[in-house]
Scaffold this motif. Structure first.
Motif, PDB file in Angstrom:
ATOM      1  N   LEU A   1      13.512  68.582  13.881  1.00 51.74           N
ATOM      2  CA  LEU A   1      12.935  69.804  13.325  1.00 51.74           C
ATOM      3  C   LEU A   1      14.006  70.870  13.158  1.00 51.74           C
ATOM      4  CD1 LEU A   1       9.617  70.009  15.410  1.00 51.74           C
ATOM      5  CD2 LEU A   1       9.938  69.110  13.099  1.00 51.74           C
ATOM      6  N   ASP A   2      15.039  70.801  13.988  1.00 49.20           N
ATOM      7  CA  ASP A   2      16.145  71.753  13.952  1.00 49.20           C
ATOM      8  C   ASP A   2      17.006  71.511  12.715  1.00 49.20           C
ATOM      9  OD1 ASP A   2      18.790  72.902  14.400  1.00 49.20           O
ATOM     10  OD2 ASP A   2      18.116  73.294  16.430  1.00 49.20           O
ATOM     11  N   LEU A   3      17.258  72.566  11.905  1.00 48.62           N
ATOM     12  CA  LEU A   3      18.052  72.427  10.676  1.00 48.62           C
ATOM     13  C   LEU A   3      19.460  71.952  10.979  1.00 48.62           C
ATOM     14  CD1 LEU A   3      18.397  72.782   7.638  1.00 48.62           C
ATOM     15  CD2 LEU A   3      18.955  75.198   8.049  1.00 48.62           C
ATOM     16  N   ARG A   4      20.067  72.462  12.057  1.00 43.45           N
ATOM     17  CA  ARG A   4      21.430  72.063  12.411  1.00 43.45           C
ATOM     18  C   ARG A   4      21.504  70.560  12.658  1.00 43.45           C
ATOM     19  NH1 ARG A   4      23.740  71.048  17.100  1.00 43.45           N
ATOM     20  NH2 ARG A   4      21.918  71.813  18.247  1.00 43.45           N
ATOM     21  N   LYS A   5      20.504  70.026  13.361  1.00 45.64           N
ATOM     22  CA  LYS A   5      20.491  68.598  13.646  1.00 45.64           C
ATOM     23  C   LYS A   5      20.232  67.782  12.382  1.00 45.64           C
ATOM     24  CE  LYS A   5      19.253  68.864  18.534  1.00 45.64           C
ATOM     25  NZ  LYS A   5      18.295  68.459  19.586  1.00 45.64           N
ATOM     26  N   LYS A   6      19.444  68.330  11.451  1.00 49.23           N
ATOM     27  CA  LYS A   6      19.216  67.641  10.178  1.00 49.23           C
ATOM     28  C   LYS A   6      20.525  67.528   9.392  1.00 49.23           C
ATOM     29  CE  LYS A   6      14.326  68.714   9.301  1.00 49.23           C
ATOM     30  NZ  LYS A   6      13.897  67.330   9.008  1.00 49.23           N
ATOM     31  N   VAL A   7      21.293  68.631   9.375  1.00 49.44           N
ATOM     32  CA  VAL A   7      22.590  68.616   8.682  1.00 49.44           C
ATOM     33  C   VAL A   7      23.528  67.617   9.353  1.00 49.44           C
ATOM     34  CG1 VAL A   7      24.642  69.987   8.147  1.00 49.44           C
ATOM     35  CG2 VAL A   7      22.368  70.977   7.845  1.00 49.44           C
ATOM     36  N   SER A   8      23.505  67.579  10.682  1.00 46.28           N
ATOM     37  CA  SER A   8      24.350  66.637  11.427  1.00 46.28           C
ATOM     38  C   SER A   8      23.981  65.197  11.086  1.00 46.28           C
ATOM     39  CB  SER A   8      24.196  66.879  12.929  1.00 46.28           C
ATOM     40  OG  SER A   8      24.936  65.938  13.666  1.00 46.28           O
ATOM     41  N   SER A   9      22.690  64.901  11.015  1.00 49.02           N
ATOM     42  CA  SER A   9      22.246  63.546  10.668  1.00 49.02           C
ATOM     43  C   SER A   9      22.668  63.169   9.256  1.00 49.02           C
ATOM     44  CB  SER A   9      20.719  63.441  10.804  1.00 49.02           C
ATOM     45  OG  SER A   9      20.332  63.441  12.158  1.00 49.02           O
ATOM     46  N   ALA A  10      22.582  64.128   8.324  1.00 51.45           N
ATOM     47  CA  ALA A  10      23.001  63.858   6.947  1.00 51.45           C
ATOM     48  C   ALA A  10      24.489  63.546   6.891  1.00 51.45           C
ATOM     49  CB  ALA A  10      22.677  65.066   6.061  1.00 51.45           C
ATOM     50  N   GLY A  11      25.300  64.332   7.620  1.00 50.49           N
ATOM     51  CA  GLY A  11      26.737  64.090   7.646  1.00 50.49           C
ATOM     52  C   GLY A  11      27.084  62.745   8.260  1.00 50.49           C
ATOM     53  N   ARG A  12      26.411  62.399   9.362  1.00 45.65           N
ATOM     54  CA  ARG A  12      26.662  61.109   9.998  1.00 45.65           C
ATOM     55  C   ARG A  12      26.274  59.962   9.072  1.00 45.65           C
ATOM     56  NH1 ARG A  12      24.181  62.129  16.086  1.00 45.65           N
ATOM     57  NH2 ARG A  12      25.938  63.320  16.928  1.00 45.65           N
ATOM     58  N   ALA A  13      25.158  60.109   8.373  1.00 45.15           N
ATOM     59  CA  ALA A  13      24.715  59.046   7.463  1.00 45.15           C
ATOM     60  C   ALA A  13      25.768  58.781   6.384  1.00 45.15           C
ATOM     61  CB  ALA A  13      23.380  59.426   6.814  1.00 45.15           C
ATOM     62  N   ILE A  14      26.370  59.853   5.861  1.00 39.00           N
ATOM     63  CA  ILE A  14      27.396  59.713   4.828  1.00 39.00           C
ATOM     64  C   ILE A  14      28.620  58.993   5.386  1.00 39.00           C
ATOM     65  CG2 ILE A  14      29.015  60.989   3.366  1.00 39.00           C
ATOM     66  CD1 ILE A  14      26.808  63.145   3.096  1.00 39.00           C
ATOM     67  N   VAL A  15      29.046  59.394   6.604  1.00 38.91           N
ATOM     68  CA  VAL A  15      30.215  58.764   7.231  1.00 38.91           C
ATOM     69  C   VAL A  15      29.962  57.280   7.472  1.00 38.91           C
ATOM     70  CG1 VAL A  15      31.601  58.689   9.341  1.00 38.91           C
ATOM     71  CG2 VAL A  15      31.052  60.889   8.296  1.00 38.91           C
ATOM     72  N   TYR A  16      28.799  56.948   8.036  1.00 42.22           N
ATOM     73  CA  TYR A  16      28.485  55.555   8.338  1.00 42.22           C
ATOM     74  C   TYR A  16      28.362  54.724   7.055  1.00 42.22           C
ATOM     75  CZ  TYR A  16      27.246  57.418  12.974  1.00 42.22           C
ATOM     76  OH  TYR A  16      27.259  58.034  14.194  1.00 42.22           O
ATOM     77  N   LEU A  17      27.790  55.334   6.009  1.00 41.78           N
ATOM     78  CA  LEU A  17      27.652  54.614   4.737  1.00 41.78           C
ATOM     79  C   LEU A  17      29.018  54.297   4.148  1.00 41.78           C
ATOM     80  CD1 LEU A  17      25.888  53.519   2.444  1.00 41.78           C
ATOM     81  CD2 LEU A  17      25.867  55.819   1.461  1.00 41.78           C
ATOM     82  N   ALA A  18      29.914  55.298   4.140  1.00 37.98           N
ATOM     83  CA  ALA A  18      31.259  55.083   3.587  1.00 37.98           C
ATOM     84  C   ALA A  18      31.993  54.001   4.368  1.00 37.98           C
ATOM     85  CB  ALA A  18      32.045  56.394   3.619  1.00 37.98           C
ATOM     86  N   LEU A  19      31.851  54.031   5.692  1.00 38.61           N
ATOM     87  CA  LEU A  19      32.534  53.049   6.529  1.00 38.61           C
ATOM     88  C   LEU A  19      31.929  51.657   6.340  1.00 38.61           C
ATOM     89  CD1 LEU A  19      34.843  52.950   8.501  1.00 38.61           C
ATOM     90  CD2 LEU A  19      33.260  53.498  10.350  1.00 38.61           C
ATOM     91  N   GLY A  20      30.606  51.583   6.214  1.00 38.81           N
ATOM     92  CA  GLY A  20      29.955  50.298   5.975  1.00 38.81           C
ATOM     93  C   GLY A  20      30.370  49.691   4.646  1.00 38.81           C
ATOM     94  N   LEU A  21      30.457  50.541   3.607  1.00 39.58           N
ATOM     95  CA  LEU A  21      30.897  50.058   2.292  1.00 39.58           C
ATOM     96  C   LEU A  21      32.343  49.575   2.354  1.00 39.58           C
ATOM     97  CD1 LEU A  21      29.292  52.760  -0.043  1.00 39.58           C
ATOM     98  CD2 LEU A  21      28.576  50.376   0.227  1.00 39.58           C
ATOM     99  N   SER A  22      33.179  50.271   3.134  1.00 40.25           N
ATOM    100  CA  SER A  22      34.571  49.828   3.309  1.00 40.25           C
ATOM    101  C   SER A  22      34.613  48.450   3.951  1.00 40.25           C
ATOM    102  CB  SER A  22      35.343  50.826   4.172  1.00 40.25           C
ATOM    103  OG  SER A  22      35.519  52.056   3.510  1.00 40.25           O
ATOM    104  N   ALA A  23      33.758  48.241   4.954  1.00 43.78           N
ATOM    105  CA  ALA A  23      33.716  46.940   5.630  1.00 43.78           C
ATOM    106  C   ALA A  23      33.330  45.833   4.663  1.00 43.78           C
ATOM    107  CB  ALA A  23      32.726  46.995   6.798  1.00 43.78           C
ATOM    108  N   VAL A  24      32.350  46.108   3.792  1.00 48.78           N
ATOM    109  CA  VAL A  24      31.920  45.105   2.811  1.00 48.78           C
ATOM    110  C   VAL A  24      33.044  44.812   1.821  1.00 48.78           C
ATOM    111  CG1 VAL A  24      30.345  44.659   0.891  1.00 48.78           C
ATOM    112  CG2 VAL A  24      29.467  45.642   3.018  1.00 48.78           C
ATOM    113  N   LYS A  25      33.712  45.864   1.320  1.00 48.42           N
ATOM    114  CA  LYS A  25      34.807  45.676   0.370  1.00 48.42           C
ATOM    115  C   LYS A  25      35.927  44.834   0.966  1.00 48.42           C
ATOM    116  CE  LYS A  25      34.155  49.923  -2.341  1.00 48.42           C
ATOM    117  NZ  LYS A  25      34.759  51.228  -2.722  1.00 48.42           N
ATOM    118  N   ILE A  26      36.272  45.125   2.220  1.00 50.36           N
ATOM    119  CA  ILE A  26      37.337  44.360   2.875  1.00 50.36           C
ATOM    120  C   ILE A  26      36.887  42.921   3.114  1.00 50.36           C
ATOM    121  CG2 ILE A  26      38.698  44.162   4.998  1.00 50.36           C
ATOM    122  CD1 ILE A  26      38.594  47.281   5.098  1.00 50.36           C
TER     123      ILE A  26
END
Length: 234
Positions: free
Chosen positions: A68-93
């Motif tokens: 419910l906290d906006l700060r935590k929502k922003v944190s979750s969005a940022g983490r999702a982007i980082v994990y997605l980029a890293l997951g895509l890197s793993a697939v590419k490699i």
């Protein structure tokens, strides 16, 4: 657990770099490429990729239904982007198409600097990365990361988290300074990611000792991730 594996690999590469025994890129992408070269590395890469994509789903669910906290929502969005980029890197490699992360980053920095507003953007990016690094150090000092954990975690878990977040924060801060330095000097070659930052630390007086300490800190964060996976707040 997948995120922990990546950080343990980064720590191992950084430790080898400290003693001049590694030519591998000391970054998240470099860690994944190092994993690919191990026995059953391709299979392990796919396992890590699946784990990282699971993290993306988890953070997206946290974003829309968990916080419910906006700060935590922003944190979750940022983490999702980082994990997605890293997951895509793993697939590419895993499929053999992963290039050099540092080289690609410098190329992007160079293209941005070609525009009149480019240097301001790079400086802003550097300031943002330094701010993230400072926040990581703050989380480590104040134990704020324990908000992500269910109650009853061991003192060892808290200690690993404090050391790990502090080490990650220092690494991020150095990366941010490199971005700002590149913009001020108008030299994209001076910009770089984690690998460039760790190599710059290695070049300082007592650099091997400093890099060893930082590698131990990053390893501590990797170990903390394993405990986090067992004690994540629902």
């Amino acid at each position: 657990m997948a995120y922990g594996v990546v950080h343990l690999l980064i720590a191992w590469i950084a430790l080898q770099l400290a003693f001049g025994k590694s030519s591998q890129e000391a970054s998240q992408q470099g860690a994944l490429r190092d994993l690919a070269g191990k026995p059953l590395g391709g299979v392990l890469l796919w396992v890590v990729a699946i784990g990282l994509f699971a993290l993306v789903v988890w953070q997206v669910m946290q974003l829309f239904w968990g916080h419910l906290d906006l700060r935590k929502k922003v944190s979750s969005a940022g983490r999702a982007i980082v994990y997605l980029a890293l997951g895509l890197s793993a697939v590419k490699i895993a499929v053999g198409s992963g290039g050099s992360g540092t080289g690609q980053q410098r190329s992007v920095t160079a293209r941005v600097m070609e525009h009149g507003w480019g240097r301001a953007v790079i400086v802003a990016a550097g300031v943002a990365i330094v701010a993230i690094g400072c926040y990581h150090v703050y989380k480590g000092i104040t134990k704020k990361f324990t908000e992500d954990l269910a109650g009853g975690v061991s003192d060892l878990t808290v200690l690993l988290g404090r050391i790990g977040y502090g080490a990650k924060g220092i690494a991020y801060a150095v990366v941010g300074v490199l971005f700002g330095w590149a913009a001020i000097a108008y030299d994209p070659q001076k910009a770089g990611g984690l690998d460039t930052a760790l190599r710059m630390i290695k070049e300082q007086p007592a650099g091997s000792v400093l890099l060893t300490v930082l590698a131990v800190g990053i390893a501590a964060f990797g170990a903390y991730c394993f405990s986090w996976s067992r004690n994540a707040r629902r």
